[in-house]
Each structure stands twice: as structure tokens, then as C-alpha cells.
Design a protein around this motif. Structure first.
Motif, PDB file in Angstrom:
ATOM      1  N   VAL A   1       0.853  -1.186   0.000  1.00  0.00           N
ATOM      2  CA  VAL A   1       0.000   0.000   0.000  1.00  0.00           C
ATOM      3  C   VAL A   1       0.892   1.239   0.000  1.00  0.00           C
ATOM      4  O   VAL A   1       1.834   1.332   0.783  1.00  0.00           O
ATOM      5  N   TYR A   2       0.606   2.183  -0.902  1.00  0.00           N
ATOM      6  CA  TYR A   2       1.423   3.393  -0.937  1.00  0.00           C
ATOM      7  C   TYR A   2       0.555   4.579  -1.335  1.00  0.00           C
ATOM      8  O   TYR A   2      -0.572   4.426  -1.812  1.00  0.00           O
ATOM      9  N   LEU A   3       1.098   5.758  -1.114  1.00  0.00           N
ATOM     10  CA  LEU A   3       0.375   6.998  -1.406  1.00  0.00           C
ATOM     11  C   LEU A   3       0.777   7.521  -2.778  1.00  0.00           C
ATOM     12  O   LEU A   3       1.948   7.569  -3.115  1.00  0.00           O
ATOM     13  N   CYS A   4      -0.217   7.954  -3.553  1.00  0.00           N
ATOM     14  CA  CYS A   4       0.063   8.510  -4.877  1.00  0.00           C
ATOM     15  C   CYS A   4      -0.615   9.867  -5.017  1.00  0.00           C
ATOM     16  O   CYS A   4      -1.714  10.058  -4.511  1.00  0.00           O
ATOM     17  N   TYR A   5       0.036  10.784  -5.675  1.00  0.00           N
ATOM     18  CA  TYR A   5      -0.481  12.141  -5.886  1.00  0.00           C
ATOM     19  C   TYR A   5      -0.795  12.829  -4.563  1.00  0.00           C
ATOM     20  O   TYR A   5      -1.593  13.775  -4.530  1.00  0.00           O
ATOM     21  N   GLY A   6      -0.193  12.356  -3.483  1.00  0.00           N
ATOM     22  CA  GLY A   6      -0.390  13.006  -2.192  1.00  0.00           C
ATOM     23  C   GLY A   6      -1.774  12.840  -1.615  1.00  0.00           C
ATOM     24  O   GLY A   6      -2.072  13.339  -0.530  1.00  0.00           O
ATOM     25  N   ILE A   7      -2.649  12.124  -2.298  1.00  0.00           N
ATOM     26  CA  ILE A   7      -4.042  12.052  -1.886  1.00  0.00           C
ATOM     27  C   ILE A   7      -4.547  10.620  -1.786  1.00  0.00           C
ATOM     28  O   ILE A   7      -5.271  10.281  -0.858  1.00  0.00           O
ATOM     29  N   HIS A   8      -4.170   9.786  -2.742  1.00  0.00           N
ATOM     30  CA  HIS A   8      -4.785   8.469  -2.868  1.00  0.00           C
ATOM     31  C   HIS A   8      -3.874   7.343  -2.421  1.00  0.00           C
ATOM     32  O   HIS A   8      -2.712   7.285  -2.806  1.00  0.00           O
ATOM     33  N   GLU A   9      -4.426   6.416  -1.642  1.00  0.00           N
ATOM     34  CA  GLU A   9      -3.687   5.226  -1.277  1.00  0.00           C
ATOM     35  C   GLU A   9      -4.079   4.150  -2.288  1.00  0.00           C
ATOM     36  O   GLU A   9      -5.222   4.049  -2.694  1.00  0.00           O
ATOM     37  N   MET A  10      -3.078   3.361  -2.680  1.00  0.00           N
ATOM     38  CA  MET A  10      -3.304   2.301  -3.656  1.00  0.00           C
ATOM     39  C   MET A  10      -3.014   0.958  -3.009  1.00  0.00           C
ATOM     40  O   MET A  10      -2.026   0.810  -2.299  1.00  0.00           O
TER      41      MET A  10
END
Length: 200
Positions: A75-84
DNA sequence: GAGATGATTAGCT
DNA sequence: GCTAATCATCTCC
């Protein structure tokens, strides 16, 4: 029943992505169970895939999870907003993963609706990787957790998706990966209303 | 230590 | 269709 470790500990990440369609993904966060079946996935193939975080064997604190033994969550954060949310596959030292892009919710829809702060249930509620993580309460706190745990797991309930109902197309949001962006590593169930927009 | 950017989404035009 | 939101991580100095 939960998918066994052996399901994840194979090297063919593309085949695993295809096989995950129709499997059920559940989370139990603070005693609240939510989940549904997977309708869209993408494969990220180790160090030779320019679209993957692990391209060029980039072992960093973040990608370390991808290098671990298959059968855990990345699990990581993308675009500072969304967790994937991704499923790590293959053996230790082989950084491959499957991004779960969309599910069709079947359990705890009211909880999902509350987490997503939506007034009504619409397909967008679990459409797209960022939406799923929010809907199921997945966060970076459970990065690296085992899929054999009682917090996060995937079940086979016998659903079979015939080949003619599966589409294999290029991945989303990876144009920077040049020729690798064209690989048909994105799989989804044709006609399902929860499949995310591009290529629909 | 600073600067650039992304496996995206929602909301407005 | 367009764009703002928003920050951990990576890359170089």
C-alpha cells in the motif's frame, strides 16, 4: 476459502492478475467487515517493467515491500491524496505486484458508503484504485500485512469468468513508461459497471 | 536540504 | 474536457 500462499508465490504476475478477477477481497478493520469481488486488475512485472516502481531494480524503503515473499499487501500513497492497494506476488527478491483497480461491493455497503462520504450508492463508490482503498479502510498502516491474516484477505468462492468476458488492454496512467505502457497488462470483466473509465 | 513528480479523483465548465 | 488538491518519495547537490 482464502487463497493459499501458493497462489501468490508464482512468477507469472500476468496470469495471477487474470485469475484474480471474480475473487473476493475482504477487510476487517476495527471489527467491521467490508468487501466484494474483484472486477479490474493490473500487472506490474518486476525490474524489467518501466511502469513499475521496481523498474531497474530500484530497491528503496518504499519498494522493499514489493521485494518480499508473495502473499502480502503493498500500500502506498500517490499524488499526495490516494492510497493504492496491491497484492505482492512471486518469491522473495522478485518485485512483482498486482494493482487492484476496481471491485463490485457485496458486504458492508453501508459502511463503504459512510467511508466514501457519499449520499447515494453509485458505481464510482469502488471504481478506481484510490476509491477501493478508501472504501475498504485500507491505508499505509497495513502495508506489508499478510493476506492470510484476519485483517485483509482474498477468497475463492467458485466464481468463474469465461475468457470471452475478460478484456486485456494497456494499463492506465503510465504513459511515461513508453513501450511498456502498451503491454496488455490491464484486465477487467467486460460490461461490469464498476470497471474504471478509461477503455470502458 | 531542496526541487520535481506521480500505478488519481472529484467537481466544475 | 480541464484542473486543483496535496505529500511521500526519490534524485541530485
Amino acid at each position: 476459502m482464502k487463497l493459499p500462499e501458493s497462489f501468490y508465490q508464482r512468477n507469472d504476475v500476468v496470469a495471477i492478475s487474470r485469475e484474480l478477477l471474480g475473487k473476493y477481497l475482504f477487510t476487517d478493520i476495527d471489527g467491521v467487515i467490508t468487501g466484494g469481488y474483484i472486477v479490474e486488475t493490473e500487472a506490474y512485472n518486476g525490474i524489467v517493467d518501466k511502469a513499475a516502481h521496481s523498474y531497474g531494480d530500484r530497491l528503496t524503503p518504499r519498494t522493499r515491500t514489493m521485494y518480499m515473499l508473495g502473499g502480502i499487501a503493498y500500500v502506498y500513497l500517490c499524488y499526495g491524496i490516494h492510497e493504492m492497494f496491491n497484492v505482492v506476488v512471486s518469491g522473495e527478491g522478485e518485485p512483482r505486484a498486482v494493482l487492484i483497480r476496481a471491485i463490485q461491493p457485496t458486504v458492508g455497503v453501508d459502511i463503504i458508503q459512510f467511508r466514501r462520504k457519499m449520499k447515494e450508492v453509485k458505481p464510482t463508490i469502488t471504481m478506481g484504485p484510490g476509491s477501493i482503498a478508501q472504501a475498504l479502510g485500507i491505508s499505509r498502516k497495513i502495508n506489508g500485512i499478510s493476506l492470510q491474516s484476519d485483517t485483509l484477505w482474498i477468497e475463492d468462492r467458485g466464481m468463474v469468468i469465461p475468457d470471452e468476458n475478460i478484456a486485456a488492454v494497456p494499463r492506465v496512467g503510465v504513459a511515461y513508461a513508453k513501450e511498456d505502457a502498451l503491454l496488455p497488462y490491464r484486465f477487467y470483466i467486460k460490461g461490469n459497471i464498476y470497471v474504471s473509465k478509461p477503455n470502458k
